[in-house]
Design a protein around this motif. Structure first.
Motif, PDB file in Angstrom:
ATOM      1  N   LEU A  62       0.816  -1.218   0.000  1.00 23.88           N
ATOM      2  CA  LEU A  62       0.000   0.000   0.000  1.00 23.88           C
ATOM      3  C   LEU A  62       0.848   1.267   0.000  1.00 23.88           C
ATOM      4  O   LEU A  62       0.338   2.361   0.241  1.00 23.88           O
ATOM      5  CB  LEU A  62      -0.929  -0.014   1.229  1.00 23.88           C
ATOM      6  CG  LEU A  62      -1.973  -1.127   1.252  1.00 23.88           C
ATOM      7  CD1 LEU A  62      -2.623  -1.255   2.623  1.00 23.88           C
ATOM      8  CD2 LEU A  62      -3.041  -0.930   0.180  1.00 23.88           C
TER       9      LEU A  62
ATOM     10  N   HIS B 172      -5.487  -2.006  14.735  1.00 25.76           N
ATOM     11  CA  HIS B 172      -5.023  -3.016  15.686  1.00 25.76           C
ATOM     12  C   HIS B 172      -4.707  -2.318  17.017  1.00 25.76           C
ATOM     13  O   HIS B 172      -3.550  -1.981  17.282  1.00 25.76           O
ATOM     14  CB  HIS B 172      -3.770  -3.694  15.139  1.00 25.76           C
ATOM     15  CG  HIS B 172      -3.833  -3.991  13.664  1.00 25.76           C
ATOM     16  ND1 HIS B 172      -4.524  -5.068  13.147  1.00 25.76           N
ATOM     17  CD2 HIS B 172      -3.303  -3.352  12.594  1.00 25.76           C
ATOM     18  CE1 HIS B 172      -4.399  -5.062  11.813  1.00 25.76           C
ATOM     19  NE2 HIS B 172      -3.675  -4.039  11.455  1.00 25.76           N
TER      20      HIS B 172
ATOM     21  N   HIS C 198      -5.274   2.572  11.509  1.00 23.69           N
ATOM     22  CA  HIS C 198      -5.396   2.870  10.087  1.00 23.69           C
ATOM     23  C   HIS C 198      -6.385   4.023   9.926  1.00 23.69           C
ATOM     24  O   HIS C 198      -7.526   3.936  10.399  1.00 23.69           O
ATOM     25  CB  HIS C 198      -5.903   1.650   9.308  1.00 23.69           C
ATOM     26  CG  HIS C 198      -4.959   0.490   9.373  1.00 23.69           C
ATOM     27  ND1 HIS C 198      -3.652   0.575   8.974  1.00 23.69           N
ATOM     28  CD2 HIS C 198      -5.125  -0.786   9.796  1.00 23.69           C
ATOM     29  CE1 HIS C 198      -3.054  -0.585   9.144  1.00 23.69           C
ATOM     30  NE2 HIS C 198      -3.926  -1.431   9.644  1.00 23.69           N
TER      31      HIS C 198
ATOM     32  N   ASN D 214      -8.237   6.214   7.123  1.00 20.60           N
ATOM     33  CA  ASN D 214      -8.564   6.261   5.697  1.00 20.60           C
ATOM     34  C   ASN D 214      -9.553   7.388   5.428  1.00 20.60           C
ATOM     35  O   ASN D 214     -10.584   7.482   6.093  1.00 20.60           O
ATOM     36  CB  ASN D 214      -9.208   4.942   5.247  1.00 20.60           C
ATOM     37  CG  ASN D 214      -8.169   3.875   4.961  1.00 20.60           C
ATOM     38  OD1 ASN D 214      -7.792   3.643   3.822  1.00 20.60           O
ATOM     39  ND2 ASN D 214      -7.668   3.238   6.024  1.00 20.60           N
TER      40      ASN D 214
ATOM     41  N   GLU E 258       2.991  -0.651   9.691  1.00 16.64           N
ATOM     42  CA  GLU E 258       3.157  -1.997   9.127  1.00 16.64           C
ATOM     43  C   GLU E 258       3.113  -2.018   7.601  1.00 16.64           C
ATOM     44  O   GLU E 258       3.242  -3.079   7.010  1.00 16.64           O
ATOM     45  CB  GLU E 258       2.094  -2.950   9.703  1.00 16.64           C
ATOM     46  CG  GLU E 258       0.655  -2.518   9.420  1.00 16.64           C
ATOM     47  CD  GLU E 258      -0.383  -3.541   9.860  1.00 16.64           C
ATOM     48  OE1 GLU E 258      -0.018  -4.590  10.403  1.00 16.64           O
ATOM     49  OE2 GLU E 258      -1.579  -3.280   9.620  1.00 16.64           O
ATOM     50  N   HIS E 259       2.915  -0.893   6.957  1.00 19.29           N
ATOM     51  CA  HIS E 259       2.815  -0.905   5.491  1.00 19.29           C
ATOM     52  C   HIS E 259       4.132  -0.606   4.807  1.00 19.29           C
ATOM     53  O   HIS E 259       4.272  -0.839   3.617  1.00 19.29           O
ATOM     54  CB  HIS E 259       1.772   0.123   5.023  1.00 19.29           C
ATOM     55  CG  HIS E 259       0.373  -0.243   5.413  1.00 19.29           C
ATOM     56  ND1 HIS E 259      -0.683   0.618   5.276  1.00 19.29           N
ATOM     57  CD2 HIS E 259      -0.135  -1.365   5.956  1.00 19.29           C
ATOM     58  CE1 HIS E 259      -1.782   0.026   5.718  1.00 19.29           C
ATOM     59  NE2 HIS E 259      -1.467  -1.171   6.135  1.00 19.29           N
TER      60      HIS E 259
HETATM   61  C1  AKG Z   1      -5.609  -3.789   7.734  1.00 18.29           C
HETATM   62  O1  AKG Z   1      -6.792  -3.858   7.382  1.00 18.29           O
HETATM   63  O2  AKG Z   1      -5.227  -4.174   8.849  1.00 18.29           O
HETATM   64  C2  AKG Z   1      -4.610  -3.242   6.837  1.00 18.29           C
HETATM   65  O3  AKG Z   1      -3.431  -3.344   7.095  1.00 18.29           O
HETATM   66  C3  AKG Z   1      -5.060  -2.414   5.686  1.00 18.29           C
HETATM   67  C4  AKG Z   1      -5.021  -1.004   6.107  1.00 18.29           C
HETATM   68  C5  AKG Z   1      -5.716  -0.029   5.208  1.00 18.29           C
HETATM   69  O4  AKG Z   1      -6.543  -0.445   4.415  1.00 18.29           O
HETATM   70  O5  AKG Z   1      -5.492   1.164   5.360  1.00 18.29           O
END
Ligand code: AKG
Length: 459
Positions: free
Chosen positions: A73, A371, A378, A380, A417-418
């Protein structure tokens, strides 16, 4: 001899693709903002072929970009400057398994789920797991030190790598750590390649560790009143029972999953946030303990409603509410941030980041999930239909310095983590010092003196 002819000699012509569809497809990852422009895609089948390619690339001064499941990503596997993309699609075999060592030797193109299934067939468990497990490849997981949904119990990919075979950017083959559990013989170069985003060389074999299959995994989804309450719930459950996941998502995220995917709400009561908690119930007292933790949280007023899975199918259905978020929202071309701070700082951090975001994007839809058990959030922002992608990304990136200044002040990470890839390059300085970045560049120079391996990524 020209480069394409040399590629045909190393790989045979059917493993060298130059048609426009392949260039577009293999030249990018899930980051939707870059326009790929590679020279060719090649498909090695052995370490020797990778080594021959690296030697040729050094002689010709041509850049190579590693490519796995392309689920990244951050643009770490994007080729935009006539590079040769090295796809590991054909190095996808499990080569060896030892039940005493509990180790499995894999080629880098093994799909995460393939390894998970193989472990299960042998009554063992590969615990690194995430939404893209059905597409992501092991080489990419190792190169990004992938985390995912079970880190709270099992740690990151790094914890499961016993050994690596790599071809460095200088063309040397190194067999690192030989699958040993203990090996106190100086610098452990294996760990440099883990999380290096393919900038030091190519992983051509990985020896992975497996563990016991958890029994009767049970899932709670709880509606919680706010983020401080979510942390109290985390502490209560963590002190009561060993958790294998503690995830969260906001009501806006849940309603999108319900509306777009048609998934059922976990219960009727709406809450600002939801916790998804997973744990092993290998004897009855554990279920009782978990229920007591739930009751304690409800009595405190932190939890407004909840459901506990009564079957494997119900546990899977509840997990879908969290695991399918990323894929579902990709339809909205989201602007992503993948942030982390110490777990205890999450409430203050989320509050400050939210303030920065709201000041700038009050008209955009902002989704939070992630998490909590790892302090990894995250963020978005969804693109409005009416807005062009480039304008949207430009607007969103304007607030990044504010978000990352807060992150820096709180000793957090701009990429939990990305990875950094291309998209976070300019922001590395918010999480790593100038001295650290200079040292990284020196390390790269040792392994890749001509700078031909995944150039322009990380720094
Ligand atoms: C998750 O869903 O844990 C991901 O690592 C994706 C994060 C994302 O979509 O921003």
């Amino acid at each position: 001899m020209n480069i394409l002819q040399q590629l045909n000699d190393i790989f045979t012509p059917e493993r060298v693709l130059t048609d426009e569809d392949s260039l577009q497809n293999y030249g990018k990852d899930w980051t939707q903002v870059y326009t790929p422009d590679p020279l060719a895609i090649v498909f090695p089948t052995s370490t020797e072929e990778v080594q021959a390619l690296v030697k040729m690339a050094n002689e010709e001064g041509v850049a190579l970009v590693p490519s796995g499941g392309r689920t990244g990503l951050c643009g770490g596997a994007v080729a935009m400057n006539k590079e040769i993309v090295v796809s590991f699609d054909r190095m996808n075999k499990i080569l060896d398994f030892n039940s005493i060592d509990r180790s499995v030797v894999c080629q880098p193109g093994v799909i995460t789920q393939q390894l998970q299934n193989f472990a299960e067939e042998n009554n063992l468990f590969y615990p690194v797991d995430f939404g893209s497990s059905g597409s992501s490849q092991l080489g990419g997981n190792i190169s990004t030190n992938a985390g995912g949904i079970k880190v709270v119990r099992y740690g990151l990919t790094r914890n499961w790598v016993l050994g690596l075979k790599v071809v460095t950017g200088a063309g040397e083959v190194l067999d690192l750590n030989h699958g040993l559990v203990k090996n106190a013989t100086g610098y452990d170069f294996r760990h440099l390649f883990i999380g290096a985003e393919g900038t030091l060389g190519f992983i051509t074999e990985a020896t992975m560790r497996l563990t016991n299959i958890p029994k009767n995994l049970t899932v709670f989804v709880l509606g919680v009143t706010d983020i401080p309450a979510l942390m109290q719930v985390f502490e209560t459950f963590q002190n009561t029972i060993e958790l294998s996941a503690f995830e969260f998502f906001s009501e806006d995220t849940l309603s999108l999953m319900v509306n777009d995917k048609g998934y059922a709400r976990p219960f009727d009561t709406e809450a600002p946030y939801y916790a998804l908690i997973e744990f092993e119930v290998d004897h009855e007292s554990k279920e009782e303990s978990a229920l007591q933790a739930f009751e304690a949280c409800a009595e405190e007023g932190w939890v407004v409603d909840g459901v506990m899975s009564q079957s494997l199918q119900q546990a899977k259905d509840l997990w879908r509410l969290r695991e399918d978020i990323s894929e579902t929202i990709s339809a909205y071309t989201p602007y992503k941030n993948d942030l982390s701070v110490n777990i205890s700082k999450v409430p203050e951090y989320l509050d400050k980041v939210e303030q920065a975001v709201n000041q700038n994007y009050s008209e955009f839809k902002v989704l939070w999930y992630g998490h909590i058990g790892d302090g990894n959030l995250h963020l978005n922002i969804l693109k409005p239909d009416s807005m062009e992608v480039s304008e949207f990304f430009e607007q969103c990136s304007k607030v990044n310095p504010d978000i990352f200044e807060v992150t820096k002040k709180m000793n957090g990470s701009v990429s939990a983590e990305h990875g950094i890839g291309i998209i976070k390059k300019n922001y590395l300085k918010y999480s790593r010092s100038k001295e650290e970045v200079e040292l990284m560049a020196s390390v790269k120079k040792i392994f890749d003196p001509k700078g031909i391996i995944n150039p322009g990524k990380i720094f």
